[in-house]
Design a protein around this motif. Structure first.
Motif, PDB file in Angstrom:
ATOM      1  N   LEU A  25      15.812 -32.157  23.237  1.00 38.92           N
ATOM      2  CA  LEU A  25      16.951 -33.072  23.248  1.00 38.92           C
ATOM      3  C   LEU A  25      16.502 -34.535  23.311  1.00 38.92           C
ATOM      4  O   LEU A  25      17.240 -35.435  22.888  1.00 38.92           O
ATOM      5  N   ALA A  26      15.305 -34.777  23.826  1.00 38.70           N
ATOM      6  CA  ALA A  26      14.792 -36.146  23.931  1.00 38.70           C
ATOM      7  C   ALA A  26      13.995 -36.566  22.703  1.00 38.70           C
ATOM      8  O   ALA A  26      13.587 -37.717  22.595  1.00 38.70           O
ATOM      9  N   ALA A  27      13.805 -35.640  21.767  1.00 35.26           N
ATOM     10  CA  ALA A  27      12.899 -35.889  20.644  1.00 35.26           C
ATOM     11  C   ALA A  27      13.561 -36.697  19.535  1.00 35.26           C
ATOM     12  O   ALA A  27      14.753 -36.555  19.253  1.00 35.26           O
ATOM     13  N   THR A  28      12.755 -37.549  18.911  1.00 31.93           N
ATOM     14  CA  THR A  28      13.175 -38.238  17.687  1.00 31.93           C
ATOM     15  C   THR A  28      12.343 -37.785  16.488  1.00 31.93           C
ATOM     16  O   THR A  28      12.696 -38.084  15.350  1.00 31.93           O
ATOM     17  N   ALA A  29      11.261 -37.073  16.741  1.00 29.24           N
ATOM     18  CA  ALA A  29      10.424 -36.534  15.665  1.00 29.24           C
ATOM     19  C   ALA A  29      11.162 -35.391  14.972  1.00 29.24           C
ATOM     20  O   ALA A  29      12.062 -34.773  15.546  1.00 29.24           O
ATOM     21  N   PRO A  30      10.796 -35.085  13.732  1.00 29.23           N
ATOM     22  CA  PRO A  30      11.405 -33.936  13.046  1.00 29.23           C
ATOM     23  C   PRO A  30      11.175 -32.653  13.832  1.00 29.23           C
ATOM     24  O   PRO A  30      10.105 -32.450  14.415  1.00 29.23           O
ATOM     25  N   ILE A  31      12.185 -31.794  13.855  1.00 30.22           N
ATOM     26  CA  ILE A  31      12.102 -30.506  14.550  1.00 30.22           C
ATOM     27  C   ILE A  31      12.238 -29.387  13.525  1.00 30.22           C
ATOM     28  O   ILE A  31      13.185 -29.373  12.733  1.00 30.22           O
ATOM     29  N   TRP A  32      11.292 -28.461  13.559  1.00 31.95           N
ATOM     30  CA  TRP A  32      11.370 -27.257  12.735  1.00 31.95           C
ATOM     31  C   TRP A  32      11.501 -26.059  13.667  1.00 31.95           C
ATOM     32  O   TRP A  32      10.809 -25.978  14.688  1.00 31.95           O
ATOM     33  N   ILE A  33      12.370 -25.136  13.314  1.00 33.74           N
ATOM     34  CA  ILE A  33      12.535 -23.908  14.094  1.00 33.74           C
ATOM     35  C   ILE A  33      12.179 -22.719  13.216  1.00 33.74           C
ATOM     36  O   ILE A  33      12.692 -22.588  12.104  1.00 33.74           O
ATOM     37  N   ALA A  34      11.303 -21.866  13.726  1.00 28.12           N
ATOM     38  CA  ALA A  34      10.939 -20.629  13.041  1.00 28.12           C
ATOM     39  C   ALA A  34      11.571 -19.467  13.807  1.00 28.12           C
ATOM     40  O   ALA A  34      11.019 -19.021  14.814  1.00 28.12           O
ATOM     41  N   PRO A  35      12.744 -19.005  13.375  1.00 31.19           N
ATOM     42  CA  PRO A  35      13.446 -17.959  14.130  1.00 31.19           C
ATOM     43  C   PRO A  35      12.677 -16.645  14.136  1.00 31.19           C
ATOM     44  O   PRO A  35      11.956 -16.323  13.190  1.00 31.19           O
ATOM     45  N   ALA A  36      12.869 -15.888  15.200  1.00 29.29           N
ATOM     46  CA  ALA A  36      12.297 -14.543  15.294  1.00 29.29           C
ATOM     47  C   ALA A  36      13.172 -13.734  16.243  1.00 29.29           C
ATOM     48  O   ALA A  36      13.275 -14.072  17.424  1.00 29.29           O
ATOM     49  N   MET A  37      13.813 -12.710  15.701  1.00 28.09           N
ATOM     50  CA  MET A  37      14.708 -11.886  16.531  1.00 28.09           C
ATOM     51  C   MET A  37      15.076 -10.629  15.756  1.00 28.09           C
ATOM     52  O   MET A  37      14.749 -10.492  14.573  1.00 28.09           O
ATOM     53  N   ASN A  38      15.764  -9.727  16.410  1.00 24.43           N
ATOM     54  CA  ASN A  38      16.270  -8.526  15.760  1.00 24.43           C
ATOM     55  C   ASN A  38      17.185  -8.905  14.598  1.00 24.43           C
ATOM     56  O   ASN A  38      17.914  -9.886  14.665  1.00 24.43           O
ATOM     57  N   VAL A  39      17.156  -8.112  13.523  1.00 28.70           N
ATOM     58  CA  VAL A  39      17.907  -8.432  12.313  1.00 28.70           C
ATOM     59  C   VAL A  39      19.403  -8.552  12.592  1.00 28.70           C
ATOM     60  O   VAL A  39      20.102  -9.393  12.007  1.00 28.70           O
ATOM     61  N   HIS A  40      19.940  -7.721  13.502  1.00 27.58           N
ATOM     62  CA  HIS A  40      21.371  -7.784  13.805  1.00 27.58           C
ATOM     63  C   HIS A  40      21.700  -9.040  14.611  1.00 27.58           C
ATOM     64  O   HIS A  40      22.777  -9.623  14.448  1.00 27.58           O
ATOM     65  N   MET A  41      20.778  -9.468  15.468  1.00 23.60           N
ATOM     66  CA  MET A  41      20.967 -10.724  16.184  1.00 23.60           C
ATOM     67  C   MET A  41      20.975 -11.890  15.204  1.00 23.60           C
ATOM     68  O   MET A  41      21.800 -12.799  15.299  1.00 23.60           O
ATOM     69  N   TYR A  42      20.055 -11.837  14.242  1.00 25.93           N
ATOM     70  CA  TYR A  42      19.951 -12.924  13.263  1.00 25.93           C
ATOM     71  C   TYR A  42      21.218 -13.036  12.425  1.00 25.93           C
ATOM     72  O   TYR A  42      21.615 -14.127  12.003  1.00 25.93           O
TER      73      TYR A  42
END
Length: 401
Positions: free
Chosen positions: A111-128
């Motif tokens: 929340l304090a970041a100004t740099a670019p943020i990338w998220i690599a999701p990983a979870m159960n297919v039904h959760m996704y």
């Protein structure tokens, strides 16, 4: 390749944490300086010491554990990073960030970041595929956060499907590509038009189209990420302003032309992704037009053809138009390239599933002078925007033409 680049890795809890260890190793081997923050759940799978050894930096796990009393840790880390990667990105951390919740070291830093943020999701297919997770991902996408889509394969829970964390080698390759292209537009001014225009009929009605603005916003975002001064001239859409982009809000075709012309002389690249109305009512009613018996008609007149006008005025600018077609895509795109004196026309078949208006993905073919033609397969619009600029930059040096 990544010599002295500062990358902050935020690790949340899931079986894919072991891949995050490999990711730190790959990034470090490429020359990056990597610092790691772990959630409590992540520590149930891998001990902080493992990441400390791999990164050669202290690992941060507690917001209140200030390792350096001269700074506030989560603020200092947010300021330090050039790029932040959340891997694995669980449904929990995605949901917290999408709703502005900062209740641990990872989320307060994000929340304090100004740099670019990338998220690599990983979870159960039904959760996704759960509507709540999709909604949170969409919100973060609109907030300017990029996602590294998970691979399809065997999951720890036994299912086969989308949900696996992308492989560390692939993420490292994406990071290298990002920093390699980061400054290619430094010192350049890129003007992008996006979204639909509205032509008023009366105080409550207007003519418009289905353009969502997503491709144009992706182009503006990519230009800013590559170092350009990015000016986004946008019709009415419900998208957030990309980070580093200056947005100018317009409504009609006439307003869009005025805004473009105000920046055209100093522009290096002009990217016309907007779906500008071809016609407008010849007369705009001052009051709401009431229903009447029988048929009714509205007399229309042509709006100004912005791309054509810019094509006649250009001097050093690289002029890039878009063509949204439903048939004879190649024929119409090549004709548009010639008639409007554009340098490139980027064409797509909007009747194709996942490649039309409002979709998050696109498949295009680029047409240029001297019979140049290059196709791009279906991919997320943000990724496509970067690849389009890469291709155009490789072929064009505006001031040397």
């Amino acid at each position: 390749m990544l010599e002295n680049r500062k990358i902050l890795l935020c690790v949340s809890g899931g079986i894919a944490v072991y891949k995050a260890v490999a990711l730190v190793s790959k990034l470090s081997q490429a020359g990056a300086s990597v610092k790691v923050i772990m959630t409590q759940s992540a520590q149930q799978f891998v001990q902080p010491l493992t990441f400390q050894v791999m990164s050669r930096h202290d690992v941060f796990t507690d917001t209140f554990d200030e390792k350096d009393s001269s700074v506030i840790a989560h603020i200092d880390l947010a300021d330090w990073a050039e790029l932040i990667i959340v891997a694995p990105g669980t449904a929990n951390v995605i949901g917290k960030l999408a709703n502005g919740i900062g209740d641990d070291m990872v989320t307060t830093t994000l929340l304090a970041a100004t740099a670019p943020i990338w998220i690599a999701p990983a979870m159960n297919v039904h959760m996704y595929d759960h509507p709540a997770v999709k909604r949170n991902i969409q919100q973060l996408h609109e907030d300017g956060i990029r996602f590294i889509e998970p691979s399809e394969g065997f999951l720890a829970c036994g299912y086969v499907g989308k949900g696996r964390l992308e492989e560390p080698e692939k993420i490292t390759q994406l990071v290298e590509t990002y920093f390699r292209r980061e400054l290619k537009l430094t010192g350049k001014k890129v003007v992008v038009t996006a979204g639909p225009t509205r032509e008023r009929i009366d105080p409550v009605r207007f003519l418009t189209n289905f353009s969502s603005g997503k491709m144009g916003y992706a182009m503006a975002s990519a230009a800013a990420e590559m170092g350009a001064e990015a000016i986004l001239i946008s019709g009415p859409v419900s998208l957030s302003v990309p980070s580093g982009v200056t947005r100018i809000q317009v409504e009609s075709a006439a307003e869009m032309l005025e805004a473009v012309e105000a920046h055209f002389a100093t522009a290096d690249y002009v990217v016309k992704t907007a779906a500008v109305a071809d016609y407008r009512p010849k007369k705009i009613a001052d009051q709401k037009i009431k229903k009447q018996q029988g048929e009714s008609s509205i007399v229309l007149e042509r709006t100004i053809d912005i791309l054509n006008q810019l094509g006649q005025q250009k001097t050093h600018q690289v002029l890039i138009g878009f063509a949204a077609e439903t048939n004879n895509v190649s024929k119409y795109a090549k004709d548009k390239l010639e008639r409007k004196n554009a340098d490139y026309i980027i064409a797509n078949d909007v009747s194709e599933a996942q490649a039309g208006f409002e979709s998050d993905t696109n498949r295009v073919v680029v047409y240029g002078k001297n019979d140049f033609e290059q196709a791009f397969d279906m991919m997320p619009k943000q990724q496509l925007a970067h690849q389009l600029f890469e291709m155009i930059i490789e072929k064009e040096t505006p001031y040397d033409r």
